[in-house]
Write a protein that holds these residues in place. Structure first.
Motif, PDB file in Angstrom:
ATOM      1  N   THR A  39      -5.218 -12.404  -1.682  1.00  0.00           N
ATOM      2  CA  THR A  39      -4.509 -13.687  -2.126  1.00  0.00           C
ATOM      3  C   THR A  39      -4.557 -13.856  -3.503  1.00  0.00           C
ATOM      4  N   SER A  40      -5.138 -13.432  -4.291  1.00  0.00           N
ATOM      5  CA  SER A  40      -5.274 -13.688  -5.699  1.00  0.00           C
ATOM      6  C   SER A  40      -5.683 -12.615  -6.653  1.00  0.00           C
ATOM      7  N   PHE A  41      -5.430 -12.695  -7.720  1.00  0.00           N
ATOM      8  CA  PHE A  41      -6.160 -11.777  -8.978  1.00  0.00           C
ATOM      9  C   PHE A  41      -7.742 -11.710  -8.801  1.00  0.00           C
ATOM     10  N   ALA A  42      -7.954 -13.087  -8.741  1.00  0.00           N
ATOM     11  CA  ALA A  42      -9.505 -13.260  -8.810  1.00  0.00           C
ATOM     12  C   ALA A  42     -10.075 -12.688  -7.641  1.00  0.00           C
ATOM     13  N   SER A  43      -9.805 -12.722  -6.449  1.00  0.00           N
ATOM     14  CA  SER A  43     -10.285 -12.149  -5.288  1.00  0.00           C
ATOM     15  C   SER A  43     -10.129 -10.612  -5.198  1.00  0.00           C
ATOM     16  N   ALA A  44      -9.058 -10.201  -5.730  1.00  0.00           N
ATOM     17  CA  ALA A  44      -8.755  -8.746  -6.183  1.00  0.00           C
ATOM     18  C   ALA A  44      -9.961  -8.164  -7.042  1.00  0.00           C
ATOM     19  N   CYS A  45     -10.203  -8.879  -8.012  1.00  0.00           N
ATOM     20  CA  CYS A  45     -11.185  -8.184  -9.148  1.00  0.00           C
ATOM     21  C   CYS A  45     -12.506  -8.340  -8.520  1.00  0.00           C
ATOM     22  N   ALA A  46     -12.891  -9.518  -7.669  1.00  0.00           N
ATOM     23  CA  ALA A  46     -14.245  -9.630  -7.177  1.00  0.00           C
ATOM     24  C   ALA A  46     -14.408  -8.276  -6.015  1.00  0.00           C
ATOM     25  N   LEU A  47     -13.281  -8.050  -5.201  1.00  0.00           N
ATOM     26  CA  LEU A  47     -13.428  -6.984  -4.265  1.00  0.00           C
ATOM     27  C   LEU A  47     -13.282  -5.459  -4.701  1.00  0.00           C
ATOM     28  N   LEU A  48     -12.675  -5.579  -6.094  1.00  0.00           N
ATOM     29  CA  LEU A  48     -12.854  -4.326  -6.950  1.00  0.00           C
ATOM     30  C   LEU A  48     -14.409  -3.872  -7.299  1.00  0.00           C
ATOM     31  N   LEU A  49     -15.034  -5.085  -7.808  1.00  0.00           N
ATOM     32  CA  LEU A  49     -16.449  -5.002  -8.031  1.00  0.00           C
ATOM     33  C   LEU A  49     -17.192  -4.528  -6.883  1.00  0.00           C
ATOM     34  N   GLY A  50     -16.958  -5.016  -5.912  1.00  0.00           N
ATOM     35  CA  GLY A  50     -17.491  -4.691  -4.581  1.00  0.00           C
ATOM     36  C   GLY A  50     -17.557  -3.277  -3.997  1.00  0.00           C
ATOM     37  N   LEU A  51     -16.114  -2.960  -4.109  1.00  0.00           N
ATOM     38  CA  LEU A  51     -15.884  -1.264  -3.772  1.00  0.00           C
ATOM     39  C   LEU A  51     -16.635  -0.285  -4.879  1.00  0.00           C
ATOM     40  N   ILE A  52     -16.592  -0.997  -6.055  1.00  0.00           N
ATOM     41  CA  ILE A  52     -17.410   0.032  -6.833  1.00  0.00           C
ATOM     42  C   ILE A  52     -18.946   0.257  -6.509  1.00  0.00           C
ATOM     43  N   TYR A  53     -19.325  -1.001  -6.108  1.00  0.00           N
ATOM     44  CA  TYR A  53     -20.941  -0.904  -5.628  1.00  0.00           C
ATOM     45  C   TYR A  53     -20.936  -0.230  -4.268  1.00  0.00           C
ATOM     46  N   VAL A  54     -20.131  -0.938  -3.430  1.00  0.00           N
ATOM     47  CA  VAL A  54     -20.207   0.019  -1.882  1.00  0.00           C
ATOM     48  C   VAL A  54     -20.145   1.506  -2.125  1.00  0.00           C
ATOM     49  N   LEU A  55     -18.961   1.979  -2.790  1.00  0.00           N
ATOM     50  CA  LEU A  55     -18.587   3.270  -2.818  1.00  0.00           C
ATOM     51  C   LEU A  55     -19.397   4.012  -3.660  1.00  0.00           C
ATOM     52  N   ASN A  56     -20.252   3.454  -4.369  1.00  0.00           N
ATOM     53  CA  ASN A  56     -21.141   4.091  -5.522  1.00  0.00           C
ATOM     54  C   ASN A  56     -20.437   4.810  -6.335  1.00  0.00           C
ATOM     55  N   LEU A  57     -19.350   4.336  -6.958  1.00  0.00           N
ATOM     56  CA  LEU A  57     -18.537   4.871  -7.967  1.00  0.00           C
ATOM     57  C   LEU A  57     -18.863   4.737  -9.427  1.00  0.00           C
ATOM     58  N   ALA A  58     -18.381   5.797 -10.056  1.00  0.00           N
ATOM     59  CA  ALA A  58     -18.882   5.908 -11.555  1.00  0.00           C
ATOM     60  C   ALA A  58     -17.783   4.569 -12.144  1.00  0.00           C
ATOM     61  N   TYR A  59     -18.417   3.823 -12.870  1.00  0.00           N
ATOM     62  CA  TYR A  59     -17.609   2.869 -13.478  1.00  0.00           C
ATOM     63  C   TYR A  59     -16.859   3.368 -14.665  1.00  0.00           C
ATOM     64  N   PRO A  60     -15.685   3.057 -15.054  1.00  0.00           N
ATOM     65  CA  PRO A  60     -15.013   3.761 -16.094  1.00  0.00           C
ATOM     66  C   PRO A  60     -15.608   3.180 -17.518  1.00  0.00           C
ATOM     67  N   LYS A  61     -15.940   4.102 -18.303  1.00  0.00           N
ATOM     68  CA  LYS A  61     -16.516   3.649 -19.608  1.00  0.00           C
ATOM     69  C   LYS A  61     -15.697   2.551 -20.504  1.00  0.00           C
ATOM     70  N   PRO A  62     -14.239   2.411 -20.556  1.00  0.00           N
ATOM     71  CA  PRO A  62     -14.020   1.514 -21.198  1.00  0.00           C
ATOM     72  C   PRO A  62     -14.191   0.171 -20.543  1.00  0.00           C
ATOM     73  N   LEU A  63     -14.572   0.172 -19.337  1.00  0.00           N
ATOM     74  CA  LEU A  63     -14.638  -1.308 -18.492  1.00  0.00           C
ATOM     75  C   LEU A  63     -16.085  -1.376 -18.292  1.00  0.00           C
ATOM     76  N   ARG A  64     -17.199  -0.757 -18.890  1.00  0.00           N
ATOM     77  CA  ARG A  64     -18.380  -0.680 -18.758  1.00  0.00           C
ATOM     78  C   ARG A  64     -19.056  -2.318 -18.825  1.00  0.00           C
ATOM     79  N   PHE A  65     -18.560  -2.922 -19.890  1.00  0.00           N
ATOM     80  CA  PHE A  65     -19.263  -4.464 -20.042  1.00  0.00           C
ATOM     81  C   PHE A  65     -18.461  -5.500 -19.371  1.00  0.00           C
ATOM     82  N   THR A  66     -17.410  -5.329 -18.411  1.00  0.00           N
ATOM     83  CA  THR A  66     -16.644  -6.369 -17.848  1.00  0.00           C
ATOM     84  C   THR A  66     -17.504  -7.208 -17.088  1.00  0.00           C
TER      85      THR A  66
END
Length: 95
Positions: A39-66
């Motif tokens: 529905t929005s970029f805000a919800s997409a960003c929140a879902l991306l953070l959730g996916l990173i956590y749930v899937l236990n993905l390595a966070y990209p270094k350039p984005l590590r402080f986002t």
């Protein structure tokens, strides 16, 4: 898209301006579209953070402080750019 590690992507019709709502907003992880029709970029960003956590993905270094910078406002960072402030307010449910 195949070359992207992680991204929030907007699909626009040819010739549409940036003020028009996108036709589709989706999330790409390692070149694969994992979510679309968001529905929005805000919800997409929140879902991306959730996916990173749930899937236990390595966070990209350039984005590590986002998360700390945009969502939490922590750390000794420069003031946020207007685009990041808008994203932060959208994610926090600006009234």
């Amino acid at each position: 898209l195949e070359q992207l590690t992680m991204a929030v992507c907007a699909i626009r019709r040819e010739g549409e301006g940036l003020l028009e709502p996108p036709e589709d907003i989706g999330i790409v992880i390692e070149g694969v579209e994992v979510l679309h029709e968001l529905t929005s970029f805000a919800s997409a960003c929140a879902l991306l953070l959730g996916l990173i956590y749930v899937l236990n993905l390595a966070y990209p270094k350039p984005l590590r402080f986002t998360f700390e910078k945009v969502l939490m406002g922590l750390g000794d960072f420069k003031p946020l750019a207007p685009r990041l402030l808008n994203l932060k307010y959208d994610l926090l449910g600006r009234v």
